[in-house]
Design a protein around this motif. Sequence first.
Motif, PDB file in Angstrom:
ATOM      1  N   ALA A   1      -2.750   5.171  -6.958  1.00 33.87           N
ATOM      2  CA  ALA A   1      -2.933   5.086  -5.507  1.00 33.87           C
ATOM      3  C   ALA A   1      -2.246   6.256  -4.812  1.00 33.87           C
ATOM      4  O   ALA A   1      -2.775   6.818  -3.842  1.00 33.87           O
TER       5      ALA A   1
ATOM      6  N   THR B   1      -4.397   9.370  -5.416  1.00 35.97           N
ATOM      7  CA  THR B   1      -5.629   9.293  -4.625  1.00 35.97           C
ATOM      8  C   THR B   1      -5.357   9.524  -3.144  1.00 35.97           C
ATOM      9  O   THR B   1      -6.111  10.245  -2.465  1.00 35.97           O
ATOM     10  N   ALA B   2      -4.264   8.933  -2.636  1.00 36.70           N
ATOM     11  CA  ALA B   2      -3.947   9.066  -1.208  1.00 36.70           C
ATOM     12  C   ALA B   2      -3.661  10.518  -0.838  1.00 36.70           C
ATOM     13  O   ALA B   2      -4.140  11.016   0.194  1.00 36.70           O
TER      14      ALA B   2
ATOM     15  N   SER C   1       0.839  -1.198   0.000  1.00 40.59           N
ATOM     16  CA  SER C   1       0.000   0.000   0.000  1.00 40.59           C
ATOM     17  C   SER C   1       0.872   1.246   0.000  1.00 40.59           C
ATOM     18  O   SER C   1       2.068   1.193   0.297  1.00 40.59           O
TER      19      SER C   1
ATOM     20  N   ARG D   1      -6.988  12.597  -1.179  1.00 42.21           N
ATOM     21  CA  ARG D   1      -7.947  12.245  -0.136  1.00 42.21           C
ATOM     22  C   ARG D   1      -7.497  12.743   1.232  1.00 42.21           C
ATOM     23  O   ARG D   1      -8.314  13.201   2.046  1.00 42.21           O
TER      24      ARG D   1
ATOM     25  N   SER E   1      -4.457   5.400   3.699  1.00 40.20           N
ATOM     26  CA  SER E   1      -3.738   4.270   3.117  1.00 40.20           C
ATOM     27  C   SER E   1      -4.555   3.709   1.957  1.00 40.20           C
ATOM     28  O   SER E   1      -5.769   3.511   2.083  1.00 40.20           O
ATOM     29  N   ILE E   2      -3.888   3.480   0.832  1.00 42.48           N
ATOM     30  CA  ILE E   2      -4.524   2.910  -0.352  1.00 42.48           C
ATOM     31  C   ILE E   2      -3.738   1.660  -0.748  1.00 42.48           C
ATOM     32  O   ILE E   2      -2.531   1.732  -1.005  1.00 42.48           O
TER      33      ILE E   2
ATOM     34  N   TYR F   1      -2.883  -1.948  -3.022  1.00 41.35           N
ATOM     35  CA  TYR F   1      -2.837  -2.387  -4.417  1.00 41.35           C
ATOM     36  C   TYR F   1      -2.380  -3.839  -4.458  1.00 41.35           C
ATOM     37  O   TYR F   1      -1.735  -4.331  -3.526  1.00 41.35           O
TER      38      TYR F   1
END
Length: 519
Positions: A58, A61-62, A18, A65, A35-36, A38
């Motif tokens: 990711a 996005t992290a 991640s 966000r 936390s994203i 994969y």
Amino acid sequence: MNEQASKLVLALDIGTTSVKALLIDRLGQMKGRVSIGYPLNIPRPDMAEQDPDTIYEAVATAVHRLLQETGTPATDLLCVSLSSAMHSLIVVDAEHRPLTGSIIWADQRAVEQADRLNADGTGLAIYRRTGVPIHPMTPLTKLLWLREHRPDLMLPGYSYVDIKAYVLQRLFGRSVMDYSIAGSTGLFNLHELDWDGGVLELLGLSAAQLPELVPTDHVMVGLQPGEATKLGLLPDTPFVVGASDGVLANLGAGVMNTDRVAVSIGTSSAVRTVVPEPLLDEQGKLFCYALTKGNWVVGAPSNNGGIVLRWLVEQLFADELGSGEGDPYERLLELAQQAPAGANGLIFLPMLTGERAPYWKADTRAMYFGLSLSHGKAHMVRAALEGVMAQIASIVQLLEGLHVQPREVWASGGFTQSVFGCQLMADMLGLPVCVPQLIESSGLGAAMLGYAAMGKPMQAPSAEAAASQTRYLPDPARHAHYRKLLELHARVYEGIKDSFHDVIALQAEDTANLMGVLK
């Protein structure tokens, strides 16, 4: 406090499973976390890859966000500072489009290439220049495999980067690699702080096919406008290139001299300390990576940490631990405590996924030794846990062979949530084990490096952590018993190490036969 001093650092930790984005203030306090995850792709048993574009998405996005969820304006950021897992390799074309997945540290396809380098002495010579033990995890051996099996990916117009360099290329249109990550490739001369000419010749590569080398505190400015919008950042947001997650974990934990060693146990495990100049061992079994000027991280990783517990829960005790109330891992540790120290003479070599340190042989396998009718489930679990700690103790002994004499251990990772696990570590090592109450150490280390690079050094967390740490002292009698156990572990391994290759050959033959039947 002036406006500049009150700004936050966004620490970006690109890991194997991640990416974690953390907002950290100058006092080391975490103000937000995202936390994203994969996936990991395993095309065949000896391969482990990830999709670089999925990881980049990711990352974007992290960051976006985190700023949204915490209500943090982009103007409140002093910088973004990066941490990344080591040993990844991506082949990109002239337009920087990926031609392969991100081949990660767990990929084992280059066993033959690593063995060949080690057999003829070339590997040890390379180690003395690069500070990286020769093993299939390294981009060096992966590139040798590509040259021999995929020559179509070794063309003059192609480049070879790691996941962090790939992300920075997407963000800035410029491929750079810090000294720390470069030091883990096997291609970087740690004495010259440059790509090693001998290794490049061996691989048939030029320095132009590799990222530009920069110090870990190098600052990049000038995000590509579209990418800045995607991340929710201003185009002039500074990025500190940062370092590898391992060396930053030492910085974050305050382990910055040889009085202490840092031990982290996650899926795998590692032991590290910091020395003022490059330090190598004669056998080529310890790594040496750059952190900052005058700070070099020396130590070694073991493949087998928490993954051994997962194997026990999922494979040996699934029926009794997989159902019922309570955490199955806690119940597993409770079971281990029903057996005495030393598991009544039962030995477990924990090399379920091969091994890096202390043996650096990818073709090792796990085994129980000394099993008898007197041994039950508790003995088997305790022996497995003691096997994990024995590997860690063996790495500490390698460091002691370089006259590194730590007085205490600072431990991190999921294992530290167990009082029994921490006490077992103290007893096995014969050293006090401290568990500081810190946020994630790699991310904190990245934030500390970011503040320092921007001219606003953050106070090291060690003083505050010392006041809130949990400390475990070794039991002298159990330590004396474990010293004998460590010697036996080493003798058992030496006695069977030449048989692992034959075992793996039989496994491959059985797999091929099974596939033939299924067809």
